[in-house]
Design a protein around this motif. Structure first.
Motif, PDB file in Angstrom:
ATOM      1  N   GLU A   8       0.884  -1.168   0.000  1.00  0.00           N
ATOM      2  CA  GLU A   8       0.000   0.000   0.000  1.00  0.00           C
ATOM      3  C   GLU A   8       0.916   1.210   0.000  1.00  0.00           C
ATOM      4  O   GLU A   8       1.791   1.321   0.864  1.00  0.00           O
ATOM      5  N   TYR A   9       0.740   2.084  -0.973  1.00  0.00           N
ATOM      6  CA  TYR A   9       1.581   3.282  -1.047  1.00  0.00           C
ATOM      7  C   TYR A   9       1.191   4.287   0.024  1.00  0.00           C
ATOM      8  O   TYR A   9       0.039   4.364   0.445  1.00  0.00           O
ATOM      9  N   TRP A  21       2.347  -3.220   4.188  1.00  0.00           N
ATOM     10  CA  TRP A  21       2.201  -4.434   3.379  1.00  0.00           C
ATOM     11  C   TRP A  21       0.919  -5.152   3.766  1.00  0.00           C
ATOM     12  O   TRP A  21       0.601  -5.273   4.949  1.00  0.00           O
ATOM     13  N   HIS A  22       0.213  -5.614   2.765  1.00  0.00           N
ATOM     14  CA  HIS A  22      -1.028  -6.370   2.954  1.00  0.00           C
ATOM     15  C   HIS A  22      -0.857  -7.750   2.345  1.00  0.00           C
ATOM     16  O   HIS A  22       0.054  -7.991   1.558  1.00  0.00           O
ATOM     17  N   SER A  29      -5.972  -7.348  -6.332  1.00  0.00           N
ATOM     18  CA  SER A  29      -5.523  -6.042  -5.831  1.00  0.00           C
ATOM     19  C   SER A  29      -6.369  -5.595  -4.636  1.00  0.00           C
ATOM     20  O   SER A  29      -6.227  -4.477  -4.166  1.00  0.00           O
ATOM     21  N   ALA A  31      -6.908  -6.326  -0.753  1.00  0.00           N
ATOM     22  CA  ALA A  31      -6.269  -7.007   0.373  1.00  0.00           C
ATOM     23  C   ALA A  31      -7.278  -7.856   1.134  1.00  0.00           C
ATOM     24  O   ALA A  31      -8.482  -7.637   1.049  1.00  0.00           O
ATOM     25  N   ARG A  35      -9.023  -3.624   1.871  1.00  0.00           N
ATOM     26  CA  ARG A  35      -8.486  -2.383   1.292  1.00  0.00           C
ATOM     27  C   ARG A  35      -8.169  -2.591  -0.190  1.00  0.00           C
ATOM     28  O   ARG A  35      -7.573  -3.576  -0.575  1.00  0.00           O
ATOM     29  N   GLU A  36      -8.577  -1.614  -1.002  1.00  0.00           N
ATOM     30  CA  GLU A  36      -8.245  -1.607  -2.433  1.00  0.00           C
ATOM     31  C   GLU A  36      -6.809  -1.137  -2.590  1.00  0.00           C
ATOM     32  O   GLU A  36      -6.434  -0.094  -2.069  1.00  0.00           O
ATOM     33  N   LEU A  37      -6.011  -1.905  -3.307  1.00  0.00           N
ATOM     34  CA  LEU A  37      -4.607  -1.567  -3.518  1.00  0.00           C
ATOM     35  C   LEU A  37      -4.347  -1.315  -4.999  1.00  0.00           C
ATOM     36  O   LEU A  37      -5.078  -1.821  -5.858  1.00  0.00           O
ATOM     37  N   ASP A  38      -3.300  -0.591  -5.276  1.00  0.00           N
ATOM     38  CA  ASP A  38      -2.891  -0.338  -6.661  1.00  0.00           C
ATOM     39  C   ASP A  38      -2.477  -1.677  -7.278  1.00  0.00           C
ATOM     40  O   ASP A  38      -1.581  -2.343  -6.755  1.00  0.00           O
ATOM     41  N   CYS A  57       0.054  -5.262   7.663  1.00  0.00           N
ATOM     42  CA  CYS A  57      -1.317  -5.104   8.146  1.00  0.00           C
ATOM     43  C   CYS A  57      -1.681  -6.239   9.104  1.00  0.00           C
ATOM     44  O   CYS A  57      -1.648  -7.414   8.735  1.00  0.00           O
TER      45      CYS A  57
END
Length: 76
Positions: A8-9, A21-22, A29, A31, A35-38, A57
């Motif tokens: 996660e940025y 980190w997830h 994408s 997690a 959570r929505e990640l890039d 996380c």
């Protein structure tokens, strides 16, 4: 089921670096914590969990441990 870590940025996106980190299932994408990640964010192998300078996380870690079988004593 395959898992991997996905970053996660932080603030500023990719330029801000990895914030956390997830754990994700497969190459998703989203997690395990929701959570929505890039989708282009860096990934790592699950063996790196807890070995990164950035935090991991807690919620993803708990879900990952619940669905990943423990190694038997003879495999350690």
């Amino acid at each position: 089921m395959m898992h991997q870590m996905r970053a996660e940025y932080g603030a500023g996106g990719e330029a801000g670096g990895v914030r956390l980190w997830h754990m994700v299932r497969g190459t998703q994408s989203v997690a395990m914590c929701g959570r929505e990640l890039d989708p282009g964010a860096p990934v790592r192998e699950t063996v790196d969990w807890g070995k990164t300078p950035e935090l991991c996380c807690h919620t993803c870690g708990a879900y990952f441990l619940r669905e990943t079988p423990y190694l038997s004593a003879e495999h350690q």
